[in-house]
Motif scaffolding. Structure first.
Motif, PDB file in Angstrom:
ATOM      1  N   PRO A 163       0.760  -1.072  -0.030  1.00 30.85           N
ATOM      2  CA  PRO A 163       0.191   0.560  -0.044  1.00 30.85           C
ATOM      3  C   PRO A 163       1.194   1.075  -0.025  1.00 30.85           C
ATOM      4  O   PRO A 163       1.965   1.276   0.130  1.00 30.85           O
ATOM      5  CB  PRO A 163      -0.986  -0.147   0.949  1.00 30.85           C
ATOM      6  CG  PRO A 163       0.104  -0.937   2.170  1.00 30.85           C
ATOM      7  CD  PRO A 163       0.498  -2.371   1.206  1.00 30.85           C
ATOM      8  N   VAL A 164       0.678   2.120  -0.546  1.00 28.14           N
ATOM      9  CA  VAL A 164       1.381   3.505  -0.646  1.00 28.14           C
ATOM     10  C   VAL A 164       0.995   4.372   0.752  1.00 28.14           C
ATOM     11  O   VAL A 164      -0.467   4.471   0.086  1.00 28.14           O
ATOM     12  CB  VAL A 164       0.715   4.278  -1.985  1.00 28.14           C
ATOM     13  CG1 VAL A 164       1.209   5.224  -2.666  1.00 28.14           C
ATOM     14  CG2 VAL A 164       1.546   3.176  -3.481  1.00 28.14           C
ATOM     15  N   GLN A 165       1.804   5.398   1.229  1.00 24.64           N
ATOM     16  CA  GLN A 165       1.362   6.000   2.337  1.00 24.64           C
ATOM     17  C   GLN A 165       1.191   7.092   1.212  1.00 24.64           C
ATOM     18  O   GLN A 165       1.385   7.332  -0.136  1.00 24.64           O
ATOM     19  CB  GLN A 165       2.760   6.216   2.468  1.00 24.64           C
ATOM     20  CG  GLN A 165       3.485   5.054   3.148  1.00 24.64           C
ATOM     21  CD  GLN A 165       4.488   5.404   4.186  1.00 24.64           C
ATOM     22  OE1 GLN A 165       5.388   6.866   3.750  1.00 24.64           O
ATOM     23  NE2 GLN A 165       5.276   4.774   4.725  1.00 24.64           N
ATOM     24  N   PRO A 166      -0.135   7.673   2.758  1.00 24.51           N
ATOM     25  CA  PRO A 166      -1.267   8.962   1.319  1.00 24.51           C
ATOM     26  C   PRO A 166       0.044  10.356   1.775  1.00 24.51           C
ATOM     27  O   PRO A 166       0.990  10.083   2.304  1.00 24.51           O
ATOM     28  CB  PRO A 166      -1.845   9.123   2.882  1.00 24.51           C
ATOM     29  CG  PRO A 166      -1.688   8.968   4.009  1.00 24.51           C
ATOM     30  CD  PRO A 166      -1.141   7.343   3.570  1.00 24.51           C
ATOM     31  N   ALA A 167      -0.720  11.126   0.987  1.00 23.79           N
ATOM     32  CA  ALA A 167       0.526  12.369   0.594  1.00 23.79           C
ATOM     33  C   ALA A 167       1.309  12.969   1.887  1.00 23.79           C
ATOM     34  O   ALA A 167       2.141  13.391   2.157  1.00 23.79           O
ATOM     35  CB  ALA A 167       0.359  13.584  -0.407  1.00 23.79           C
ATOM     36  N   THR A 168      -0.215  13.349   2.675  1.00 20.92           N
ATOM     37  CA  THR A 168      -0.291  13.920   4.201  1.00 20.92           C
ATOM     38  C   THR A 168       1.324  12.979   4.598  1.00 20.92           C
ATOM     39  O   THR A 168       1.083  14.246   6.210  1.00 20.92           O
ATOM     40  CB  THR A 168      -1.463  13.880   5.128  1.00 20.92           C
ATOM     41  OG1 THR A 168      -1.721  12.733   4.865  1.00 20.92           O
ATOM     42  CG2 THR A 168      -2.432  14.799   3.383  1.00 20.92           C
ATOM     43  N   ALA A 169       1.586  12.331   4.450  1.00 21.13           N
ATOM     44  CA  ALA A 169       1.621  11.984   5.212  1.00 21.13           C
ATOM     45  C   ALA A 169       3.651  12.375   5.678  1.00 21.13           C
ATOM     46  O   ALA A 169       4.596  12.010   6.686  1.00 21.13           O
ATOM     47  CB  ALA A 169       2.218   9.555   4.698  1.00 21.13           C
ATOM     48  N   ARG A 170       3.712  13.338   4.620  1.00 22.28           N
ATOM     49  CA  ARG A 170       5.501  13.805   4.317  1.00 22.28           C
ATOM     50  C   ARG A 170       5.046  14.613   4.997  1.00 22.28           C
ATOM     51  O   ARG A 170       6.203  15.870   4.601  1.00 22.28           O
ATOM     52  CB  ARG A 170       5.994  13.205   2.858  1.00 22.28           C
ATOM     53  CG  ARG A 170       6.308  12.247   2.796  1.00 22.28           C
ATOM     54  CD  ARG A 170       6.442  11.479   1.414  1.00 22.28           C
ATOM     55  NE  ARG A 170       5.552  12.384  -0.175  1.00 22.28           N
ATOM     56  CZ  ARG A 170       4.819  12.439  -0.548  1.00 22.28           C
ATOM     57  NH1 ARG A 170       4.512  10.853  -0.316  1.00 22.28           N
ATOM     58  NH2 ARG A 170       3.815  13.014  -1.643  1.00 22.28           N
ATOM     59  N   LEU A 171       3.784  15.494   5.376  1.00 19.98           N
ATOM     60  CA  LEU A 171       3.148  16.806   5.431  1.00 19.98           C
ATOM     61  C   LEU A 171       3.395  16.809   6.929  1.00 19.98           C
ATOM     62  O   LEU A 171       3.109  16.395   7.864  1.00 19.98           O
ATOM     63  CB  LEU A 171       2.338  17.113   4.621  1.00 19.98           C
ATOM     64  CG  LEU A 171       1.917  17.313   3.154  1.00 19.98           C
ATOM     65  CD1 LEU A 171       1.079  17.625   2.761  1.00 19.98           C
ATOM     66  CD2 LEU A 171       3.636  18.252   3.004  1.00 19.98           C
ATOM     67  N   VAL A 172       3.668  18.379   8.043  1.00 18.78           N
ATOM     68  CA  VAL A 172       2.804  18.654   8.765  1.00 18.78           C
ATOM     69  C   VAL A 172       1.298  18.796   9.180  1.00 18.78           C
ATOM     70  O   VAL A 172       1.653  20.128   8.015  1.00 18.78           O
ATOM     71  CB  VAL A 172       4.072  19.588   9.739  1.00 18.78           C
ATOM     72  CG1 VAL A 172       4.370  20.155  10.781  1.00 18.78           C
ATOM     73  CG2 VAL A 172       5.155  18.895   9.377  1.00 18.78           C
ATOM     74  N   SER A 173       0.891  18.414   9.622  1.00 17.93           N
ATOM     75  CA  SER A 173      -0.472  18.857   9.985  1.00 17.93           C
ATOM     76  C   SER A 173      -1.224  19.925  10.741  1.00 17.93           C
ATOM     77  O   SER A 173      -0.331  19.888  11.610  1.00 17.93           O
ATOM     78  CB  SER A 173      -1.217  17.790  10.306  1.00 17.93           C
ATOM     79  OG  SER A 173      -2.622  17.714  10.376  1.00 17.93           O
TER      80      SER A 173
END
Length: 343
Positions: free
Chosen positions: A248-258
């Motif tokens: 499974p591919v990680q979501p794009a938000t995993a590389r961002l700061v929430s």
């Protein structure tokens, strides 16, 4: 032979005499009946007769009472406990629809705090010009005069050191406390206040009130780094389909700061050099939607760094975790170039 007669007070010895002498003495010593009754008509307490135990019944030995192990009455456990249950149909906590403050109904301190806080949130606080002249250490600077608003009214913008003392310092402390309660944010620390300025938009007060009214407030502070806001395309990520047998591919938000998941606000984690931060923006409800916050932000960006106007579209200004309304203001004023910094 001597005889004695006993009276109430003492015993008096009498000599023996003849019967004739006794009769004459008794006749002469007779007292009236009322006087005799006054002394002898009082019932005397009866003495209890001593009872002796019979030989058939055993005599129980008197056991000494054990010493009490509690030193005082407060240490003694209660004889009986009663559990009480309170059934309250409605909660005593109230949330004001005008200022969003939650307080305890019926508590005098909470109700007094709510009354004063709600008035400041709706109509602002008062400001007097003589306080500016009496506190030169506060370094009050007039940034702009005759600033017109959308409704046609005009006011002025001033800046004050956030760590000022005296009367101005106490008024700023009350204003900052009101902003913290209204935004549900922690109070600013002393280190932050020492490198910050408070920008105030002042409007002439009504005829019944002296001085001016604080119709808006923006706090600007020195910061070192901030993060750039991620674009919507970065947040959504690529829409490519992957086979089921692959990982499974990680979501794009995993590389961002929430920053705020409700408003989908994410930032890139790389720190970027940024000179000015905006931790607080506040406009009373009676003066909203008149462009006051935009005028204050323009004044802060133009005068915060002496001789070096800042431009938000270039990423030279950052906000700290804005609310929903703060995000809309940030996007409208900065044109997408405003950054986010951690307070």
């Amino acid at each position: 032979m001597r005889t004695y007669t006993t009276s109430r007070s003492s015993r008096v010895p009498l000599r023996s005499s003849s019967p004739s002498d006794l009769s004459s003495q008794e006749h002469s010593r007779k007292r009236p009946l009322s006087e005799r009754l006054a002394f002898h008509n009082i019932p005397q307490p009866l003495k209890r007769a001593r009872t002796t135990a019979s030989r058939s019944t055993p005599i129980s030995k008197h056991k000494p009472k054990p010493k009490h192990k509690y030193k005082s009455k407060e240490d003694r456990p209660p004889k009986g406990l009663t559990q009480l249950h309170f059934t309250i149909d409605s909660s005593i906590l109230r949330t004001c629809s005008l200022c969003d403050l939650t307080y305890t109904k019926g508590a005098p301190e909470d109700e007094t705090l709510h009354t004063s806080h709600c008035a400041r949130v709706q109509r602002g606080m008062q400001w007097r010009r003589d306080e500016e002249r009496s506190s030169p250490e506060a370094q009050v600077s007039e940034i702009a005069t005759g600033v017109k608003l959308k409704d046609g009214k005009s006011g002025r913008i001033i800046s004050v050191n956030a760590d000022a003392g005296g009367k101005i310092g106490s008024k700023l402390a009350t204003l900052l406390q009101t902003i913290s309660l209204h935004l549900s944010s922690p109070p600013l620390t002393r280190d932050v206040l020492r490198v910050s300025k408070v920008y105030l938009f002042l409007l002439p007060s009504e005829k019944s009130l002296p001085g001016e009214t604080i119709a808006g407030c923006v706090i600007a502070t020195h910061i070192s780094t901030a993060m750039a806001i991620a674009s919507p395309a970065e947040v959504q990520g690529p829409a490519a389909e992957t086979p089921s047998d692959t990982k499974p591919v990680q979501p794009a938000t995993a590389r961002l700061v929430s920053v705020d998941t409700n408003s989908s606000l994410f930032c890139r984690p790389e720190p970027l050099s940024t000179p000015m931060g905006i931790p607080r923006v506040f406009v009373p409800s009676a003066y909203q939607r008149r462009g006051i916050a935009l005028r204050l932000l323009d004044a802060a960006a133009a005068s915060f760094v002496h001789g070096c106007p800042l431009k938000p579209c270039r990423g030279e200004v950052a906000f700290t975790q804005p609310t929903a309304s703060g995000k809309a203001l940030m996007e409208k004023w900065g044109g997408g170039g405003v950054r986010i910094y951690q307070e």
